[in-house]
Design a protein around this motif. Structure first.
Motif, PDB file in Angstrom:
ATOM      1  N   GLY A  34       0.804  -1.211   0.000  1.00  0.00           N
ATOM      2  CA  GLY A  34       0.000   0.000   0.000  1.00  0.00           C
ATOM      3  C   GLY A  34       0.836   1.260   0.000  1.00  0.00           C
ATOM      4  O   GLY A  34       2.065   1.227   0.151  1.00  0.00           O
ATOM      5  N   GLU A 118      -2.899   2.041  -3.863  1.00  0.00           N
ATOM      6  CA  GLU A 118      -3.976   1.394  -3.112  1.00  0.00           C
ATOM      7  C   GLU A 118      -4.803   0.484  -4.006  1.00  0.00           C
ATOM      8  O   GLU A 118      -5.260  -0.584  -3.583  1.00  0.00           O
ATOM      9  N   GLY A 122      -3.325  -2.210  -2.128  1.00  0.00           N
ATOM     10  CA  GLY A 122      -3.768  -1.656  -0.851  1.00  0.00           C
ATOM     11  C   GLY A 122      -4.380  -2.689   0.077  1.00  0.00           C
ATOM     12  O   GLY A 122      -4.876  -3.733  -0.356  1.00  0.00           O
ATOM     13  N   VAL A 126      -7.838   2.859   3.156  1.00  0.00           N
ATOM     14  CA  VAL A 126      -8.311   4.148   2.672  1.00  0.00           C
ATOM     15  C   VAL A 126      -9.573   4.537   3.441  1.00  0.00           C
ATOM     16  O   VAL A 126     -10.505   3.743   3.587  1.00  0.00           O
TER      17      VAL A 126
END
Length: 232
Positions: A34, A118, A122, A126
Motif C-alpha cells: 500500500g 492502493e 492496498g 483508505v
C-alpha cells in the motif's frame, strides 16, 4: 488563472519527473502493501547502522514535488516576473497565485500515486483515521520543503541555496536521526514519515497535532519571507 498557473508548474519537465519517480518507487519497493508502506518512510528505532536504502527511498519520495517547485519559481522569478508582477498589481497577490500552484503540484504528486498504489496492492485502509494522518503528514512535509526551498531561492540564494537546504534536511538530518534514534522525533524530515510518527507517539494524538501545527507555521513563515523578499 489558477488553472493556467498549475499548468505552468506541471509542465513537461515536471510531468516526466513525476512519472519517472512513480515508476522508480514501485520498482524499488517490491512487496510493499500500500501507499503508506511506500511513502511512509522508516523508523530508526531498532535499526542497526544507517538505513541507506531507506534514506534513498525517502529522498525519492520527497524530491519530485520540491524539484518541480524550484524549477517553477526559477522561471516565474526570472525575466517573466517584470510583466506578471505588474498584472498582479502587488507582490502578495502575485505570490499567492503561485503558492496555490505549488500546493496543487504537491497534491498532484501524492494523490495519483496513492490511488494507484492502493488500487494495486492496498490493504483497505483508505478512509481510516490512520490513512488520513498519513496523507496530512506526507503532504505537509513535501509542501513545507517546497516552500522552504522557494524561500531560499527568493532570498537571492538561487537554486544552489535551495538544493543545499533540501540536502541539509533530507540528507544530514535524516542521517542524524538514523544514527541517534531518540533525536528523530525532533527532526523535521521524520515528521513526514508515518512509520516514525506512529512509533514515536505510541497511539497518542498530541505528537501528530504538534507536527501539523509546526508545519503550518513553517509554511506561513516561508510565505511571508518570500513576499517580503519580492518587495525588497
Amino acid at each position: 488563472m489558477k488553472g493556467k498557473m498549475i499548468g505552468r508548474i506541471l509542465d513537461r519537465r515536471a510531468v516526466l519527473l513525476y512519472l519517472s519517480a512513480w515508476l522508480l518507487l514501485f520498482a524499488v519497493t517490491p512487496g510493499q502493501r500500500g501507499a503508506m508502506d511506500v511513502l511512509g518512510g522508516f523508523s530508526p528505532r531498532g535499526s542497526r547502522g544507517l538505513d541507506i536504502p531507506g534514506i534513498m527511498r525517502w529522498n525519492l519520495c520527497v524530491l519530485p514535488p520540491v524539484a518541480a517547485s524550484i524549477l517553477f519559481v526559477e522561471t516565474e522569478m526570472g525575466a517573466l516576473r517584470n510583466f506578471t508582477m505588474m498584472r498582479a498589481k502587488n507582490a502578495k497577490r502575485w505570490f499567492l497565485m503561485r503558492f496555490t500552484a505549488i500546493a496543487a503540484a504537491n497534491l498532484i504528486f501524492l494523490l495519483p500515486f496513492t490511488g494507484t498504489a492502493e488500487a494495486l496492492m492496498g490493504r483497505g485502509e483508505v478512509g481510516s483515521g490512520r490513512f488520513f494522518v498519513f496523507l496530512i503528514l506526507f503532504f505537509g512535509h513535501s509542501f513545507v520543503m517546497s516552500m522552504v526551498s522557494v524561500a531560499f531561492f527568493a532570498g537571492r540564494g538561487g537554486i544552489r541555496a535551495s538544493v543545499i537546504s533540501f540536502l541539509t534536511v533530507e540528507g544530514v538530518m535524516v542521517v542524524i536521526g538514523n544514527a541517534f534514534p531518540p533525536a528523530a522525533a525532533c527532526l523535521p524530515p521524520y515528521w513526514g514519515m508515518i512509520r516514525q510518527v506512529e512509533e514515536a507517539y505510541d497511539g497518542g494524538g498530541l505528537y501528530p497535532a504538534l507536527i501539523m501545527g509546526a508545519t503550518a507555521a513553517a509554511i506561513a513563515g516561508s510565505a511571508v519571507f518570500i513576499i517580503r523578499s519580492l518587495r525588497a
